[in-house]
Design a protein around this motif. Structure first.
Motif, PDB file in Angstrom:
ATOM      1  N   ARG A 253       0.824  -1.197   0.000  1.00 26.36           N
ATOM      2  CA  ARG A 253       0.000   0.000   0.000  1.00 26.36           C
ATOM      3  C   ARG A 253       0.867   1.259   0.000  1.00 26.36           C
ATOM      4  O   ARG A 253       2.058   1.217   0.314  1.00 26.36           O
ATOM      5  CB  ARG A 253      -0.903   0.037   1.251  1.00 26.36           C
ATOM      6  CG  ARG A 253      -2.049  -0.964   1.223  1.00 26.36           C
ATOM      7  CD  ARG A 253      -3.064  -0.578   0.162  1.00 26.36           C
ATOM      8  NE  ARG A 253      -4.205  -1.463   0.177  1.00 26.36           N
ATOM      9  CZ  ARG A 253      -4.271  -2.607  -0.492  1.00 26.36           C
ATOM     10  NH1 ARG A 253      -3.250  -3.016  -1.221  1.00 26.36           N
ATOM     11  NH2 ARG A 253      -5.364  -3.339  -0.446  1.00 26.36           N
TER      12      ARG A 253
ATOM     13  N   ARG B  85      -1.320   7.192   0.740  1.00 24.60           N
ATOM     14  CA  ARG B  85      -2.559   7.753   0.194  1.00 24.60           C
ATOM     15  C   ARG B  85      -3.676   6.717   0.158  1.00 24.60           C
ATOM     16  O   ARG B  85      -4.818   7.001   0.532  1.00 24.60           O
ATOM     17  CB  ARG B  85      -2.298   8.298  -1.211  1.00 24.60           C
ATOM     18  CG  ARG B  85      -3.538   8.898  -1.869  1.00 24.60           C
ATOM     19  CD  ARG B  85      -3.189   9.561  -3.191  1.00 24.60           C
ATOM     20  NE  ARG B  85      -2.287  10.694  -2.993  1.00 24.60           N
ATOM     21  CZ  ARG B  85      -1.797  11.425  -3.978  1.00 24.60           C
ATOM     22  NH1 ARG B  85      -2.098  11.137  -5.240  1.00 24.60           N
ATOM     23  NH2 ARG B  85      -1.005  12.446  -3.716  1.00 24.60           N
ATOM     24  N   THR B  86      -3.367   5.496  -0.300  1.00 23.72           N
ATOM     25  CA  THR B  86      -4.425   4.483  -0.374  1.00 23.72           C
ATOM     26  C   THR B  86      -4.873   4.041   1.012  1.00 23.72           C
ATOM     27  O   THR B  86      -6.044   3.714   1.224  1.00 23.72           O
ATOM     28  CB  THR B  86      -3.970   3.255  -1.183  1.00 23.72           C
ATOM     29  OG1 THR B  86      -2.770   2.706  -0.607  1.00 23.72           O
ATOM     30  CG2 THR B  86      -3.707   3.613  -2.621  1.00 23.72           C
TER      31      THR B  86
ATOM     32  N   ALA C 218      -7.448   6.434   2.105  1.00 22.10           N
ATOM     33  CA  ALA C 218      -8.642   6.538   1.276  1.00 22.10           C
ATOM     34  C   ALA C 218      -9.769   5.699   1.844  1.00 22.10           C
ATOM     35  O   ALA C 218      -9.570   4.566   2.282  1.00 22.10           O
ATOM     36  CB  ALA C 218      -8.326   6.090  -0.156  1.00 22.10           C
TER      37      ALA C 218
ATOM     38  N   ASP D 137     -10.443   2.181   0.029  1.00 23.19           N
ATOM     39  CA  ASP D 137      -9.313   1.269  -0.132  1.00 23.19           C
ATOM     40  C   ASP D 137      -9.829  -0.142  -0.398  1.00 23.19           C
ATOM     41  O   ASP D 137     -10.822  -0.583   0.172  1.00 23.19           O
ATOM     42  CB  ASP D 137      -8.454   1.278   1.128  1.00 23.19           C
ATOM     43  CG  ASP D 137      -7.158   0.498   0.961  1.00 23.19           C
ATOM     44  OD1 ASP D 137      -6.733   0.314  -0.197  1.00 23.19           O
ATOM     45  OD2 ASP D 137      -6.599   0.083   1.990  1.00 23.19           O
TER      46      ASP D 137
END
Length: 229
Positions: free
Chosen positions: A204, A207-208, A211, A214
């Motif tokens: 990962r 940022r993800t 999110a 995800d």
């Protein structure tokens, strides 16, 4: 010290794969799908991998604490792998030559106690000693201590610290902390060092992880303030 770190359960969603994050501990996994039971012990995982997810499946997991040893399958023998348990026609699970009633979420800890009482699941004192601030009664060489630690956990002490730290970092990111806070709190050199660890051990990016949408990922877990302890 406890043998069980956490008991969890979940069910499969429309996604047919998931990212399995690096882990320091073994897990007993029980999967029920379309009337069939599958049981196994998963070993420590040293990197992020993509794993298939069967449809219409319910999962029960019993994550053992670092240093807990399932005698038929020590951690060192199943690093980045797993060992399946035979399941009888009546749905009982065979471990250590005996058949056991498959656990449920509500009686998982009783299941573990029965394995412990039968001598199949034990807690090694070695890991406790390695992380203790007290001086050992008998002085061992660093090489001997490292060898014994790896024999029990399947991993080096450095690997355990790195994996615990990246899980702590991911938890902080998901809780809304920015990368600068994470770097400072957990001792990463800089953003690039953190990003490399996230990719290697979790598959990962920062940022993800932050999110809301995800994709499917195995459970993160919160750590002791000192990773690896």
């Amino acid at each position: 010290m406890s043998i069980v770190d956490r008991v969890w359960r979940t069910h499969s969603d429309p996604a047919d794969t998931m990212t399995s994050a690096a882990r320091t501990c073994c897990q007993l996994i029980f999967t029920r799908t379309r009337g069939h039971l599958f049981a196994s012990v998963r070993g420590p995982e040293t990197r992020a991998t993509t794993a298939p997810v069967p449809p219409d499946a319910e999962f029960l997991g019993i994550r053992l604490t670092l240093g807990s040893v399932l005698r038929p399958h020590p951690a060192a023998s199943i690093v980045d792998g797993h060992a399946p348990f035979p399941v009888t026609d009546s749905g009982r699970v065979i471990i250590g030559g005996d058949d056991w009633e498959a656990p449920t979420y509500d009686n998982a800890e009783q299941f573990v106690r029965r394995l412990r009482d039968a001598g199949l699941l034990v807690r090694s004192g070695l890991v406790i000693e390695e992380h203790s601030a007290e001086q050992p009664r008998r002085r061992l060489s660093q090489r001997t201590r490292q060898r014994r630690y790896r024999a029990v956990t399947g991993l080096s002490r450095t690997a355990v610290t790195q994996i615990d730290r990246v899980n702590a970092a991911a938890t902080m990111l998901r809780d809304g902390h920015d990368w600068r806070t994470v770097v400072e709190a957990l001792g990463y050199f800089d953003q690039a060092h953190l990003a490399h660890a996230l990719r290697r051990y979790l598959g990962r990016t920062a940022r993800t992880l932050q999110a809301a949408d995800d994709v499917t990922m195995s459970f993160l877990y919160k750590n002791d303030p000192s990773p690896g302890s």
